[in-house]
Design a protein around this motif. Structure first.
Motif, PDB file in Angstrom:
ATOM      1  N   ARG A 254       0.831  -1.205   0.000  1.00 18.59           N
ATOM      2  CA  ARG A 254       0.000   0.000   0.000  1.00 18.59           C
ATOM      3  C   ARG A 254       0.858   1.245   0.000  1.00 18.59           C
ATOM      4  NH1 ARG A 254       0.648   3.638   3.669  1.00 18.59           N
ATOM      5  NH2 ARG A 254       0.602   2.046   5.291  1.00 18.59           N
ATOM      6  N   TRP A 255       1.870   1.266   0.874  1.00 11.96           N
ATOM      7  CA  TRP A 255       2.777   2.422   0.947  1.00 11.96           C
ATOM      8  C   TRP A 255       3.535   2.596  -0.372  1.00 11.96           C
ATOM      9  CZ3 TRP A 255       8.034   1.387   0.438  1.00 11.96           C
ATOM     10  CH2 TRP A 255       8.886   2.491   0.570  1.00 11.96           C
ATOM     11  N   PHE A 256       4.006   1.508  -0.951  1.00 13.69           N
ATOM     12  CA  PHE A 256       4.763   1.556  -2.201  1.00 13.69           C
ATOM     13  C   PHE A 256       3.925   2.193  -3.309  1.00 13.69           C
ATOM     14  CE2 PHE A 256       6.395  -0.444  -6.123  1.00 13.69           C
ATOM     15  CZ  PHE A 256       7.748  -0.172  -6.001  1.00 13.69           C
ATOM     16  N   GLN A 257       2.692   1.764  -3.430  1.00 14.51           N
ATOM     17  CA  GLN A 257       1.812   2.314  -4.462  1.00 14.51           C
ATOM     18  C   GLN A 257       1.413   3.753  -4.152  1.00 14.51           C
ATOM     19  OE1 GLN A 257       1.944   0.950  -7.126  1.00 14.51           O
ATOM     20  NE2 GLN A 257       0.710  -0.878  -7.408  1.00 14.51           N
ATOM     21  N   THR A 258       1.243   4.076  -2.875  1.00 16.68           N
ATOM     22  CA  THR A 258       0.930   5.460  -2.496  1.00 16.68           C
ATOM     23  C   THR A 258       2.050   6.396  -2.942  1.00 16.68           C
ATOM     24  OG1 THR A 258      -0.368   4.760  -0.567  1.00 16.68           O
ATOM     25  CG2 THR A 258       0.486   7.018  -0.549  1.00 16.68           C
ATOM     26  N   CYS A 259       3.292   6.002  -2.701  1.00 13.90           N
ATOM     27  CA  CYS A 259       4.433   6.817  -3.125  1.00 13.90           C
ATOM     28  C   CYS A 259       4.462   6.968  -4.644  1.00 13.90           C
ATOM     29  CB  CYS A 259       5.739   6.195  -2.641  1.00 13.90           C
ATOM     30  SG  CYS A 259       6.006   6.272  -0.854  1.00 13.90           S
ATOM     31  N   LEU A 260       4.251   5.867  -5.353  1.00 12.94           N
ATOM     32  CA  LEU A 260       4.354   5.904  -6.813  1.00 12.94           C
ATOM     33  C   LEU A 260       3.245   6.724  -7.462  1.00 12.94           C
ATOM     34  CD1 LEU A 260       5.466   2.285  -7.804  1.00 12.94           C
ATOM     35  CD2 LEU A 260       6.845   4.333  -7.500  1.00 12.94           C
ATOM     36  N   HIS A 261       2.159   6.988  -6.734  1.00 14.22           N
ATOM     37  CA  HIS A 261       1.080   7.799  -7.282  1.00 14.22           C
ATOM     38  C   HIS A 261       1.299   9.297  -7.067  1.00 14.22           C
ATOM     39  CE1 HIS A 261      -1.193   4.048  -7.784  1.00 14.22           C
ATOM     40  NE2 HIS A 261      -1.943   4.744  -8.616  1.00 14.22           N
ATOM     41  N   THR A 262       2.355   9.669  -6.334  1.00 13.60           N
ATOM     42  CA  THR A 262       2.669  11.088  -6.191  1.00 13.60           C
ATOM     43  C   THR A 262       3.388  11.558  -7.453  1.00 13.60           C
ATOM     44  OG1 THR A 262       4.801  10.643  -5.103  1.00 13.60           O
ATOM     45  CG2 THR A 262       2.865  10.867  -3.686  1.00 13.60           C
ATOM     46  N   PRO A 263       3.210  12.821  -7.848  1.00 12.93           N
ATOM     47  CA  PRO A 263       3.749  13.300  -9.133  1.00 12.93           C
ATOM     48  C   PRO A 263       5.252  13.092  -9.314  1.00 12.93           C
ATOM     49  CG  PRO A 263       2.182  14.873  -8.238  1.00 12.93           C
ATOM     50  CD  PRO A 263       2.394  13.850  -7.175  1.00 12.93           C
ATOM     51  N   SER A 264       6.037  13.320  -8.266  1.00 10.61           N
ATOM     52  CA  SER A 264       7.496  13.232  -8.408  1.00 10.61           C
ATOM     53  C   SER A 264       7.950  11.805  -8.680  1.00 10.61           C
ATOM     54  CB  SER A 264       8.178  13.774  -7.152  1.00 10.61           C
ATOM     55  OG  SER A 264       7.864  15.134  -6.956  1.00 10.61           O
ATOM     56  N   PHE A 265       7.403  10.836  -7.944  1.00  5.72           N
ATOM     57  CA  PHE A 265       7.731   9.430  -8.195  1.00  5.72           C
ATOM     58  C   PHE A 265       7.235   9.012  -9.574  1.00  5.72           C
ATOM     59  CE2 PHE A 265       8.109   9.185  -3.541  1.00  5.72           C
ATOM     60  CZ  PHE A 265       9.219   8.364  -3.408  1.00  5.72           C
ATOM     61  N   LYS A 266       6.022   9.423  -9.897  1.00  5.31           N
ATOM     62  CA  LYS A 266       5.422   9.024 -11.166  1.00  5.31           C
ATOM     63  C   LYS A 266       6.238   9.537 -12.351  1.00  5.31           C
ATOM     64  CE  LYS A 266       0.988   9.138 -11.227  1.00  5.31           C
ATOM     65  NZ  LYS A 266      -0.435   9.610 -11.262  1.00  5.31           N
ATOM     66  N   ALA A 267       6.793  10.745 -12.234  1.00  6.90           N
ATOM     67  CA  ALA A 267       7.558  11.330 -13.335  1.00  6.90           C
ATOM     68  C   ALA A 267       8.838  10.561 -13.621  1.00  6.90           C
ATOM     69  CB  ALA A 267       7.895  12.786 -13.009  1.00  6.90           C
ATOM     70  N   VAL A 268       9.418   9.942 -12.605  1.00 15.70           N
ATOM     71  CA  VAL A 268      10.705   9.248 -12.771  1.00 15.70           C
ATOM     72  C   VAL A 268      10.538   7.742 -12.932  1.00 15.70           C
ATOM     73  CG1 VAL A 268      12.935   8.744 -11.674  1.00 15.70           C
ATOM     74  CG2 VAL A 268      11.913  11.027 -11.457  1.00 15.70           C
ATOM     75  N   ILE A 269       9.709   7.134 -12.089  1.00 18.01           N
ATOM     76  CA  ILE A 269       9.584   5.679 -12.068  1.00 18.01           C
ATOM     77  C   ILE A 269       8.398   5.193 -12.880  1.00 18.01           C
ATOM     78  CG2 ILE A 269       9.253   3.677 -10.562  1.00 18.01           C
ATOM     79  CD1 ILE A 269      10.706   5.196  -8.376  1.00 18.01           C
ATOM     80  N   GLY A 270       7.300   5.955 -12.855  1.00 21.99           N
ATOM     81  CA  GLY A 270       6.105   5.501 -13.548  1.00 21.99           C
ATOM     82  C   GLY A 270       5.359   4.463 -12.737  1.00 21.99           C
ATOM     83  N   PRO A 271       4.266   3.919 -13.273  1.00 20.87           N
ATOM     84  CA  PRO A 271       3.491   2.916 -12.538  1.00 20.87           C
ATOM     85  C   PRO A 271       4.210   1.574 -12.454  1.00 20.87           C
ATOM     86  CG  PRO A 271       2.631   3.167 -14.750  1.00 20.87           C
ATOM     87  CD  PRO A 271       3.677   4.241 -14.584  1.00 20.87           C
ATOM     88  N   VAL A 272       4.032   0.889 -11.344  1.00 20.66           N
ATOM     89  CA  VAL A 272       4.579  -0.455 -11.151  1.00 20.66           C
ATOM     90  C   VAL A 272       3.438  -1.352 -10.698  1.00 20.66           C
ATOM     91  CG1 VAL A 272       6.190  -1.913  -9.862  1.00 20.66           C
ATOM     92  CG2 VAL A 272       6.859   0.402 -10.540  1.00 20.66           C
ATOM     93  N   LYS A 273       3.134  -2.374 -11.470  1.00 23.20           N
ATOM     94  CA  LYS A 273       2.041  -3.286 -11.133  1.00 23.20           C
ATOM     95  C   LYS A 273       2.542  -4.358 -10.183  1.00 23.20           C
ATOM     96  CE  LYS A 273      -1.437  -6.361 -13.158  1.00 23.20           C
ATOM     97  NZ  LYS A 273      -1.950  -6.969 -14.410  1.00 23.20           N
ATOM     98  N   LEU A 274       1.801  -4.545  -9.081  1.00 24.58           N
ATOM     99  CA  LEU A 274       2.135  -5.578  -8.111  1.00 24.58           C
ATOM    100  C   LEU A 274       1.168  -6.737  -8.253  1.00 24.58           C
ATOM    101  CD1 LEU A 274       2.762  -3.380  -4.928  1.00 24.58           C
ATOM    102  CD2 LEU A 274       4.412  -4.135  -6.643  1.00 24.58           C
ATOM    103  N   SER A 275       1.653  -7.935  -8.003  1.00 19.76           N
ATOM    104  CA  SER A 275       0.796  -9.113  -8.107  1.00 19.76           C
ATOM    105  C   SER A 275       0.819  -9.899  -6.799  1.00 19.76           C
ATOM    106  CB  SER A 275       1.259 -10.013  -9.258  1.00 19.76           C
ATOM    107  OG  SER A 275       2.546 -10.554  -8.996  1.00 19.76           O
TER     108      SER A 275
END
Length: 297
Positions: A254-275
């Protein structure tokens, strides 16, 4: 996995050779031998990064809001793992610094400055090297963002989790990444990977427990600690079991996806799908059950 080390992920063959030797030693030799190896490495693998305290003030926030974005050049060694420069890029996005990133061959990179390691940031004031040093410098440019922690206690927590990231996660990335070096004893890559996976699981479990009761690692908004751990976890996913790495750890996922949805993370890393992410379970806070029973009575 606890190894005394520098604040920078092992970026030289010598660093990686020592880390991996300790990892293999853990799996194939006695604890006494492993301890001897650790002691031998203590003197030259020291946590030497100074910690500077920068107070947040209205003046600095106002000045930052009025200033135009700076443009700095980030030189990256060709042998540097991607997650290292991604940490710098995410923080640069957070503080509004535009980076001109340039990858150099190792020999050319080393010519920038004698102590150059992994990344070198060229600013109007001069050059800085070592990833964590660069991160701290960038964070001080916008103290109002709170990347070093909003309070004195949060600042200490940022340092705590940044060290956790180095000791428990980044060392493993190094052990999994570097090929065998000249003079290094032979090792079985499969065995190193198995030991690294075991140590990673213990570290992820600790993170999952902590994040079961808080939104971010230190305080109520992302900090340098969150940036370091997110980028390192992405590297571990690529080197271990892929997008299922965080499956058993719902709070961490949950925390990992929360971080990745912030603009700064999204601009560099983009979405990451978890399974395979498990359903969250109730976190038991010590003393909470007893207090609840007392109120009910």
């Amino acid at each position: 996995m606890r190894i005394v080390g520098s604040p920078l992920i092992c970026s030289s063959p010598l660093d990686i050779s020592v880390v991996r030797s300790l990892t293999i030693c853990r799996a194939t030799t006695t604890t006494t031998t492993a301890t001897t190896h650790v002691r031998q490495c203590t003197e030259w693998l020291q946590w030497a990064a100074p910690i500077y305290e920068t107070p947040t003030s209205k003046g600095s926030a106002a000045a930052a809001a009025k200033s135009s974005p700076a443009v700095d050049t980030l030189y990256v060694s060709e042998s540097t793992d991607d997650y290292q420069w991604k940490k710098v890029a995410v923080v640069a996005e957070m503080v509004g610094v535009s980076l001109n990133s340039v990858q150099l061959e190792d020999d050319e990179f080393a010519s920038l400055m004698p102590e150059a390691r992994s990344c070198v940031l060229v600013t109007a004031s001069g050059m800085l090297t070592q990833t964590n040093t660069i991160l701290r410098y960038l964070a001080t440019l916008r103290p109002d963002v709170g990347l070093l922690g909003a309070t004195e206690f949060d600042e200490a927590k940022v340092d705590q989790w940044a060290e956790f990231c180095w000791f428990e996660l980044e060392c493993l990335v190094g052990a999994l990444t570097m090929p065998q070096q000249k003079g290094e004893p032979p090792f079985d890559p499969a065995q190193v990977k198995a030991v690294a996976a075991e140590d990673t699981a213990k570290s992820l479990a600790a993170l999952n427990v902590h994040l079961g009761t808080t939104t971010f690692l230190a305080g109520q908004r992302p900090s340098l600690a969150d940036v370091c751990v997110v980028c390192t976890l992405q590297a571990l996913m690529a080197k271990l079991v892929g997008d299922s790495l965080l499956g058993p750890y719902p709070a961490l996922a949950r925390w990992f996806q929360t971080c990745l949805h912030t603009p700064s993370f999204k601009a560099v890393i983009g979405p990451v799908k978890l399974s395979g992410v498990a359903k969250p379970v109730a976190v038991v806070v010590p003393g909470a059950a007893k207090a609840a029973a007392g109120k009910a009575g």
